[in-house]
Scaffold this active site. Structure first.
Site, mmCIF file in Angstrom:
data_model
loop_
_atom_site.group_PDB
_atom_site.id
_atom_site.type_symbol
_atom_site.label_atom_id
_atom_site.label_comp_id
_atom_site.label_asym_id
_atom_site.label_seq_id
_atom_site.Cartn_x
_atom_site.Cartn_y
_atom_site.Cartn_z
ATOM 1 N N ASP A 93 0.819 -1.215 0.000
ATOM 2 C CA ASP A 93 0.000 0.000 0.000
ATOM 3 C C ASP A 93 0.852 1.264 0.000
ATOM 4 O O ASP A 93 0.353 2.359 0.287
ATOM 5 C CB ASP A 93 -0.911 0.019 1.244
ATOM 6 C CG ASP A 93 -2.153 -0.845 1.075
ATOM 7 O OD1 ASP A 93 -2.333 -1.416 -0.011
ATOM 8 O OD2 ASP A 93 -2.937 -0.947 2.042
ATOM 9 N N ASP A 148 4.511 -9.070 9.371
ATOM 10 C CA ASP A 148 4.755 -7.636 9.227
ATOM 11 C C ASP A 148 6.179 -7.429 8.737
ATOM 12 O O ASP A 148 7.022 -8.342 8.785
ATOM 13 C CB ASP A 148 4.537 -6.929 10.560
ATOM 14 C CG ASP A 148 3.057 -6.737 10.884
ATOM 15 O OD1 ASP A 148 2.217 -6.948 9.986
ATOM 16 O OD2 ASP A 148 2.737 -6.373 12.044
ATOM 17 N N ASP A 150 8.850 -6.027 9.784
ATOM 18 C CA ASP A 150 10.021 -6.091 10.657
ATOM 19 C C ASP A 150 10.256 -7.486 11.224
ATOM 20 O O ASP A 150 11.102 -7.672 12.096
ATOM 21 C CB ASP A 150 9.909 -5.076 11.795
ATOM 22 C CG ASP A 150 8.590 -5.187 12.558
ATOM 23 O OD1 ASP A 150 7.605 -5.660 11.974
ATOM 24 O OD2 ASP A 150 8.544 -4.786 13.732
ATOM 25 N N ASP A 241 -6.690 -7.904 13.916
ATOM 26 C CA ASP A 241 -6.281 -9.256 14.305
ATOM 27 C C ASP A 241 -7.082 -9.768 15.501
ATOM 28 O O ASP A 241 -7.563 -10.909 15.509
ATOM 29 C CB ASP A 241 -4.780 -9.280 14.612
ATOM 30 C CG ASP A 241 -4.317 -8.125 15.497
ATOM 31 O OD1 ASP A 241 -5.152 -7.308 15.927
ATOM 32 O OD2 ASP A 241 -3.105 -8.033 15.765
#
Length: 496
Positions: A93, A148, A150, A241
């Site tokens: 995005d 994600d 990281d 989530d």
């Protein structure tokens, strides 16, 4: 006396709620300890048999990840799983130049034979939830792993998680987060401390007794059928989530938590990043309490004990509000205690609630020694870490309480991403991170004022009463003073 009565009532209710939460944590500790004696008898796919290897889609939802994108893609490309059974979706995005660099890197990986796709959207509708939902529509996999930007899963990650889905009731397999920069600073140490408590005591304690747990947004695998059956991803809360996790479990899907599978990740190294992350998590928790309260209470599929643990789970973030209330009212309570002698029995009863702190101390020690080991040396280190953690956690209580109140009252806000830094590569150059917030929140001013307020609370200990002061609340006010002082000065320093 009316004002005093109101103060006493609110103070007492807040203390009682904190005590109830502490008792729930103690129950989770007992569950955790009992789970260590249990033997895992889970059914598992035999991945040495080609006929039992399911197709997996890895989804990587990203947004403007200049500093970690290359590391993420290279790491995911190393995952050990048959190429003909693996698909990777980069759900991008991004609105900056990383769209171009990510596309180029993906093309290099495609040339090696990896099935990796670059999926972009013209708008960020639904934010992360919207990206996951759009990717799911075209995903090949029967199972969906999510990371994600990281996170750095190890090569054997899929082989250690996917086999548990042989049990058709399992909807999610969640792994424990690790911290590659745990010891970088006091800030990363206290974040790791809090997350370790969640990923040991809470996740194991709930999961071992069949209570609701949550997919943590990353480092886990979903059964695609479970996502669809539960109503798919929804972007009406900031913690999509937690939302989908509860909807899935209300439909009788089972979650499997794997404490022994660690997925390393990087903790925020600057307080503004930690603040934005904390705000999103705590506001999202309150939003989900409002969204799920009725559904949990009305469900005929779950036990009364699971309902209690579920509601306390959804109210986790609201504990910050109770801590803030107790802290602010503790100073007028100090004066009330020494002004009205007939209330002494009440204050003797209230002193019982120091047991909450003792319970937290015992619970978190089990978490700490599980990671660092037992022994006197580690125990004394733990004592220091416990009080540092609690002080700074209380220093975040105003910021997080505002998030909680916004969540409960339905104030909508956009999904603010947490800036990633990749400090192993950029070291101290992270201070030039282009994604860091430059403006100073007005909340910081009030945190500075609260630091002074609790300084006054410490001073008050010397002047109240007729017998040389009252120091019962002095340690509490000292921790609040240190906590708000740390958050205030760190926030100022991060803008210099």
């Amino acid at each position: 006396m009316i004002l005093e009565s109101v103060i006493i009532f609110i103070y007492s209710v807040s203390l009682l709620l904190i005590f109830m939460y502490a008792l729930a944590q103690l129950n989770l500790l007992f569950n955790y300890l009992r789970s260590k004696k249990a033997t895992d008898t889970s059914e598992k796919f035999d991945l040495s048999n080609p006929n039992e290897i399911p197709v997996v889609t890895i989804q990587l939802p990203v947004y403007n990840e200049m500093y970690v994108m290359e590391r993420l893609l290279d790491n995911i490309a190393e995952i050990d799983y048959p190429n003909n059974k693996l698909e990777i979706q980069v759900l991008d995005d991004s609105t900056d130049e990383t769209v171009i660099t990510t596309k180029a890197h993906i093309e290099k990986l495609q040339a090696t034979g990896l099935d990796i796709k670059h999926i972009t959207r013209t708008d960020r509708k639904g934010f992360k939830a919207g990206a996951l939902k759009e990717g799911l529509e075209i995903a090949k996999g029967e199972f969906i792993a999510i990371f994600d930007s990281d996170f750095l899963p190890k090569k054997d990650w899929l082989k250690r998680t996917v086999p548990y889905f042989k049990n058709p009731e399992i909807g999610v397999v969640q792994t424990r987060w690790g911290h590659i920069n745990r010891n970088y600073s006091i800030l990363t140490k206290i974040q790791a401390f809090a997350l370790d408590a969640h990923f040991t005591l809470e996740q194991v304690g709930r999961n071992s007794k069949g209570h609701f747990i949550n997919f943590n947004g990353t480092a886990g695998v979903w059964r695609k059928q479970c996502i669809v059956d539960a109503g798919n991803w929804e972007g009406d809360t900031l913690t999509e989530d937690l939302d989908l996790s509860y909807r899935a479990q209300l439909k009788n899907w089972k979650f499997k938590y794997l404490e022994d599978v660690e997925t390393p990740a990087e903790l925020p190294v600057v307080i503004s990043a930690a603040r934005s992350q904390q705000f999103r998590w705590n506001k999202g928790g309150a939003e989900n309490f409002q969204k799920m309260l009725g559904r949990v209470l009305k469900s005929n599929n779950i036990s009364a004990k699971t309902k209690v643990h579920g509601l306390l789970h959804l109210l986790n973030s609201t504990m910050f509000l109770n801590v803030l209330i107790v802290g602010i009212l503790s100073i007028p309570m100090l004066y009330i205690k020494n002004e009205y002698a007939h209330l002494k029995p009440y204050f003797y009863v209230m002193s019982f609630f120091v047991l909450s702190t003792i319970i937290f101390f015992v619970c978190y020690w089990h978490m700490y020694k599980n990671i660092y080991g037992a022994g006197f040396k580690n125990f004394f280190k733990y004592i220091g870490m416990f009080f540092v953690f609690f002080s700074i956690a209380m220093g975040f209580s105003l910021h997080n309480s505002i998030a909680v109140l916004e969540g409960h009252f339905g104030k909508k806000s956009e999904f603010v991403r947490t800036p990633k830094f990749n400090i192993t590569k950029f070291k101290d150059n992270w201070k030039n991170n282009k994604y860091m917030k430059k403006n100073l929140s007005i909340h910081v001013v009030f945190e500075g004022l609260l630091m002074l307020y609790f300084g006054f609370g410490m001073y008050s200990a010397f002047i109240v009463g007729n017998q040389g002061g009252d120091f019962g609340l002095f340690p509490f006010h000292l921790m609040l003073f240190v906590g708000f002082g740390y958050v205030f000065f760190k926030s100022l320093a991060s803008k210099v």
